[in-house]
Every structure is written in C-alpha cells, then in structure tokens.
Design a protein around this motif. Structure first.
Motif, short mmCIF file in Angstrom:
data_model
loop_
_atom_site.label_atom_id
_atom_site.label_comp_id
_atom_site.label_asym_id
_atom_site.label_seq_id
_atom_site.Cartn_x
_atom_site.Cartn_y
_atom_site.Cartn_z
N ARG A 43 0.81 -1.22 0.00
CA ARG A 43 0.00 0.00 0.00
C ARG A 43 0.84 1.27 0.00
O ARG A 43 0.37 2.34 -0.35
N CYS A 92 1.91 -0.54 -6.24
CA CYS A 92 1.15 0.05 -5.14
C CYS A 92 -0.31 -0.35 -5.27
O CYS A 92 -0.96 -0.07 -6.28
N THR A 142 -3.87 0.07 -3.43
CA THR A 142 -4.59 0.82 -2.40
C THR A 142 -5.83 0.04 -1.99
O THR A 142 -6.90 0.18 -2.57
N SER A 143 -5.66 -0.81 -0.99
CA SER A 143 -6.75 -1.62 -0.45
C SER A 143 -6.49 -1.85 1.03
O SER A 143 -5.34 -2.03 1.44
N ARG A 185 1.08 -2.16 4.15
CA ARG A 185 1.96 -1.15 3.54
C ARG A 185 3.12 -1.83 2.81
O ARG A 185 3.44 -1.52 1.69
#
Length: 180
Positions: free
Chosen positions: A97, A104, A106-107, A112
C-alpha cells in the motif's frame, strides 16, 4: 513530481495538460480530485498531492526514481496486473500500500509492505513480509520464499498478478536442460 516538493502554479499545470486550449477554473481541480480518489488520498488529509491555496499544487509523497536495468533492454521478468505490465528490476520489488512500492495496491486488505519479489540471476522469489491477510500463489498461502514460474498467479488482497517471463528466456531455459 519533477519539482517536488515545490508547488506548481495552476496556470502552468493547465498549459502543460491542455496546451493552446481554454480550460475552466474548476477543470484542473476536478482532475486533481480524480487523481486523489484513484490514489486513496482524500483532499482533507492529502499526503500525496498538496493544495497550495490560490496558487497551485505540490506533489509531497516520497518518490523513488526507477533506474533502467540496461539502456534499451526491457526486463525479461514482469508482473501483469490486468493489462498493465510491471517490469521487475534486479533486487527487491516491493508490493504493498505504500507509495514507495513498485506495485502500489490501495486496499485495506493489503499491508503497507505486503510482499516482495526478489530478482537475482534471472530468477524471481516471492516472499510475504508478515502481512495480515497473506500472499497467495496459485490459490495457496505461501509460508516462506517461493520461486516463481512463468504464468503463475499471485493474489495479494483483491489484486491478481501474473508472473511473466519473456519468451526468449523461457526458450533458453528449456534448451539448458536438454540432453546434449
């Protein structure tokens, strides 16, 4: 990003994005909000794109410049996410993340620093980095480093990635093991 952390004036951004066109005052703001939404970076607590009131915008996240492996030679190893190909560099290729990750995602189901693919000597090892939801290879949760093979499916949170090896590398590996 080239000018980070300095702010870039709205007028300059409009000219770069829509040269020789008249763009309304809210056109740029709407585009920035779309980018923020795609990055999971809400305007009220923006960490990636910072608004400089009555002036412009600044890219404020950490950035890491990708260095090409060899000039003109694409990486023979990559991860495919939908129609997007992510070439893998020698060394660590982070998936997670964080904005510093090569891939990358984003969930909330992705840590991270979720997993990594380590490339060395033309081979790739997939390793989970202690993520909460796990890293799956061909439907099985991995427990330690696993060597990847062409066409294998990796699942990280809701994201499905496919490991790809360039055709000429696959052919060379087949001839390496052939009887002489």
């Amino acid at each position: 990003m080239e000018r980070r952390p300095q702010a870039v004036p709205k007028t300059e951004l409009r000219e770069l994005l829509w040269p020789e066109m008249v763009a309304g005052g809210t056109t740029l703001a709407r585009l920035v909000n779309e980018v923020r939404t795609a990055l999971g970076d809400p305007a009220r607590s923006a960490r990636t794109i910072r608004t400089v009131q009555r002036f412009g915008y600044a890219f404020s996240a950490n950035a890491v410049e990708d260095k090409p492996q060899r000039e003109g030679a694409p990486s023979p190893l990559s991860l495919l996410w939908g129609l997007t190909r992510f070439p893998l560099a020698d060394g660590e290729n982070l998936i997670g993340r964080t904005t510093e990750a090569r891939i990358c995602v984003t969930s909330t189901e992705v840590s991270r620093r979720h997993a990594r693919v380590v490339v060395s000597d033309g081979r790739a090892l997939l390793e989970d980095l202690g993520s909460t939801h796990g890293t799956f290879l061909e439907g099985r949760r991995i427990q330690g480093p696993v060597e990847l093979k062409h066409g294998e499916c990796i699942r990280i949170g809701p994201t499905q990635l496919v490991f790809c090896v360039a055709a000429e590398v696959v052919a060379a590996r087949r001839t390496e093991g052939a009887p002489k």
